[in-house]
Design a protein around this motif. Sequence first.
Motif, mmCIF file in Angstrom:
data_model
loop_
_atom_site.group_PDB
_atom_site.id
_atom_site.type_symbol
_atom_site.label_atom_id
_atom_site.label_comp_id
_atom_site.label_asym_id
_atom_site.label_seq_id
_atom_site.Cartn_x
_atom_site.Cartn_y
_atom_site.Cartn_z
ATOM 1 N N SER A 129 -35.744 35.550 -11.412
ATOM 2 C CA SER A 129 -34.861 36.738 -11.350
ATOM 3 C C SER A 129 -35.189 37.835 -10.910
ATOM 4 N N SER A 130 -36.688 38.262 -10.282
ATOM 5 C CA SER A 130 -36.123 39.180 -9.187
ATOM 6 C C SER A 130 -36.556 38.957 -7.523
ATOM 7 N N GLY A 131 -36.133 37.693 -7.681
ATOM 8 C CA GLY A 131 -36.120 36.658 -5.904
ATOM 9 C C GLY A 131 -36.776 35.683 -5.636
ATOM 10 N N ARG A 132 -36.883 34.449 -4.854
ATOM 11 C CA ARG A 132 -38.018 34.265 -4.292
ATOM 12 C C ARG A 132 -39.389 34.480 -4.262
ATOM 13 N N ALA A 133 -40.472 33.606 -4.236
ATOM 14 C CA ALA A 133 -41.559 34.422 -4.274
ATOM 15 C C ALA A 133 -42.326 33.297 -4.282
ATOM 16 N N ASP A 134 -43.580 32.684 -3.005
ATOM 17 C CA ASP A 134 -44.170 31.404 -3.424
ATOM 18 C C ASP A 134 -45.520 31.933 -4.729
ATOM 19 N N LEU A 135 -45.810 30.554 -5.252
ATOM 20 C CA LEU A 135 -46.424 30.693 -6.348
ATOM 21 C C LEU A 135 -47.438 30.432 -5.874
ATOM 22 N N ALA A 136 -48.941 30.721 -6.973
ATOM 23 C CA ALA A 136 -50.207 29.846 -7.082
ATOM 24 C C ALA A 136 -49.493 29.692 -8.852
ATOM 25 N N VAL A 137 -50.133 27.882 -8.781
ATOM 26 C CA VAL A 137 -49.764 27.382 -9.934
ATOM 27 C C VAL A 137 -51.140 26.993 -10.339
ATOM 28 N N THR A 138 -51.839 26.749 -11.861
ATOM 29 C CA THR A 138 -52.710 26.362 -12.119
ATOM 30 C C THR A 138 -52.468 25.771 -13.963
ATOM 31 N N SER A 139 -53.639 24.845 -13.890
ATOM 32 C CA SER A 139 -53.482 24.187 -15.592
ATOM 33 C C SER A 139 -54.656 25.279 -15.766
ATOM 34 N N ASP A 140 -54.551 25.592 -17.410
ATOM 35 C CA ASP A 140 -55.132 26.078 -17.777
ATOM 36 C C ASP A 140 -55.772 25.235 -19.482
ATOM 37 N N ARG A 141 -56.606 25.096 -18.344
ATOM 38 C CA ARG A 141 -57.316 23.709 -19.368
ATOM 39 C C ARG A 141 -57.768 24.296 -21.225
ATOM 40 N N GLY A 142 -57.910 25.453 -21.109
ATOM 41 C CA GLY A 142 -58.558 26.309 -22.464
ATOM 42 C C GLY A 142 -57.159 26.794 -23.440
ATOM 43 N N HIS A 143 -56.062 26.846 -23.090
ATOM 44 C CA HIS A 143 -55.049 26.975 -23.772
ATOM 45 C C HIS A 143 -53.775 25.947 -23.867
ATOM 46 N N ASP A 144 -54.317 25.106 -22.906
ATOM 47 C CA ASP A 144 -53.536 23.801 -22.424
ATOM 48 C C ASP A 144 -51.756 24.538 -22.014
ATOM 49 N N ARG A 145 -51.931 25.337 -20.823
ATOM 50 C CA ARG A 145 -50.900 25.783 -20.443
ATOM 51 C C ARG A 145 -50.960 25.978 -18.867
ATOM 52 N N LEU A 146 -49.735 26.271 -17.992
ATOM 53 C CA LEU A 146 -49.684 26.534 -16.793
ATOM 54 C C LEU A 146 -49.986 28.126 -17.319
ATOM 55 N N ARG A 147 -50.528 28.773 -16.016
ATOM 56 C CA ARG A 147 -50.464 29.982 -15.324
ATOM 57 C C ARG A 147 -49.631 30.144 -14.107
ATOM 58 N N PHE A 148 -48.882 31.117 -13.577
ATOM 59 C CA PHE A 148 -48.339 31.579 -12.403
ATOM 60 C C PHE A 148 -48.537 32.721 -11.664
ATOM 61 N N TYR A 149 -49.243 33.060 -10.024
ATOM 62 C CA TYR A 149 -50.235 33.928 -9.925
ATOM 63 C C TYR A 149 -48.992 34.449 -8.693
ATOM 64 N N ARG A 150 -47.618 34.997 -8.626
ATOM 65 C CA ARG A 150 -46.965 35.250 -6.908
ATOM 66 C C ARG A 150 -48.163 35.727 -6.293
ATOM 67 N N ILE A 151 -47.690 35.705 -4.742
ATOM 68 C CA ILE A 151 -48.671 35.646 -4.057
ATOM 69 C C ILE A 151 -47.337 37.177 -2.670
ATOM 70 N N ASP A 152 -48.110 38.018 -2.490
ATOM 71 C CA ASP A 152 -48.101 38.912 -2.238
ATOM 72 C C ASP A 152 -48.830 39.529 -1.085
ATOM 73 N N ARG A 153 -49.133 38.946 0.098
ATOM 74 C CA ARG A 153 -50.633 38.976 0.514
ATOM 75 C C ARG A 153 -50.675 40.634 0.977
ATOM 76 N N ASP A 154 -49.539 41.237 1.214
ATOM 77 C CA ASP A 154 -50.223 43.003 1.236
ATOM 78 C C ASP A 154 -50.001 43.946 0.450
ATOM 79 N N ARG A 155 -49.791 42.991 -0.940
ATOM 80 C CA ARG A 155 -50.135 43.852 -1.988
ATOM 81 C C ARG A 155 -51.269 44.615 -3.056
ATOM 82 N N ALA A 156 -50.686 45.889 -2.562
ATOM 83 C CA ALA A 156 -51.963 46.925 -3.579
ATOM 84 C C ALA A 156 -52.298 46.362 -4.381
ATOM 85 N N GLY A 157 -53.874 46.411 -4.973
ATOM 86 C CA GLY A 157 -54.779 45.555 -5.636
ATOM 87 C C GLY A 157 -54.637 43.751 -5.464
ATOM 88 N N GLY A 158 -54.749 44.145 -4.678
ATOM 89 C CA GLY A 158 -54.330 41.949 -4.373
ATOM 90 C C GLY A 158 -53.277 41.422 -4.398
#
Length: 443
Positions: A129-158
């Motif tokens: 909804s905020s525009g196109r983005a590259d994502l890292a997707v990971t399987s969270d075995r502990g909670h039986d969910r997928l987690r999504f992380y937006r990739i912004d190479r120069d974002r402050a904080g990582g």
Amino acid sequence: MTRSTTARSTVLALSSVLAAAALAVPAQAEDHHRASGRSLPVVTPRSETPALHDDEAGGNADADDPAIWRNAAAPGRSLVIATAKEGGLRVYDLDARPVQSIAAPPAAGPDHAPGRFNNVDLVQGLRLSSGRADLAVTSDRGHDRLRFYRIDRDRAGGPLSDVTDPAAPAVFSRDQAEVDEQRTAYGLATWTDPASGKAYALVSRRERTSIALLELLPAPGGRVTYRKIRTLDLPSSFRLPDGTSWSPCAEPDELPQVEGMVVDPANGTLYAGQEDIGIWRLRADLTGTPRLIDKVREYGVPGVYDEETEECTPGADPGYGGTKLSADVEGLTLVTEPDGDGYLLASSQGDDTFAAYDREIGDDNEYEGGFRVAPAGTPQTGSTPDGSEECDGAAALNAPLGSAYPNGLLVVQDGHDSPGDGDRPSTNFKFVDLGKVLHALDD
């Protein structure tokens, strides 16, 4: 996945059986010698990440699975994103230096499991909804969910920021009680259908043979969720050539699970590693009939589970297994080439080698050779990185990555980083020049 004590003991015992068979039958000795990896070429890693320690002092961090994100604007500033199980996610630069550490989500309560990131993969240019983005997707075995992380190479904080929809559903479990059983989201591969442009994740289930197809969807506020399209169950028992039925030895009510998975983007083919069985080829939309393209050496070997020792005692090898892979078959990754050629690489965890198969289905994924990732000499602190043992996960990218890796990069997990730190379990990731791997396979 670091193998359980049961599986580790089973593989060691099976290795003894296979070695004895090779000595007893001279005609088979050369093939076993070749299959065990002794005659395979060696590729030396260029660098390695700092060790992770799976104990309380080390934050229960256990290296597992990597993914390589290419920075198209500045390839030399690309990233490696990797899972550390209860330690969450780690992000490294191309010199294997830490860039960011992300904690796994806490437990839902005192009697529940904490977040545990098992596998990771990438999605390029997903429409949010905020525009196109590259994502890292990971399987969270502990909670039986997928987690999504937006990739912004120069974002402050990582470069990574959490964009998971808080309302994202469990992948396999109907309620928290089922989540607590931990037959939850495990292996992971992403896939974008070029015909529809829709993005998907394929997720396997721990201690079961199930694979689920999930469509990734935008959620309000630039977040990401998903919905299940269908589920496919691979076999758990197999008819052997002598007419008997066989299942790999395991703890009661535990089925042969899948972890390593990868999708070929050119043809929508999913390759799935069923750890104690072999490598399956099937359609990424989970329709059609799966085909077993190679088997582990231990395929068909009977075993008896001892509840007191929690170990399996193997019987005689009937000779129905393959010759290239030793259980567990783990991390799968693709080396793609513009002309359609390339390789499917598989981690043969039981003998610390990697097997390469032709990417072309028309060639029936023919075996093309193998290699080991090992040091040039004896590893010492501050000098040459050691190799890769019991590799859980691997990722390859056949594209220039600046001056550091102009011929591409292979990242592999090392289940026994050395020199170790006393009795503390030590794991990490090795960075390998992909050009050297391709040269070894072409020789």
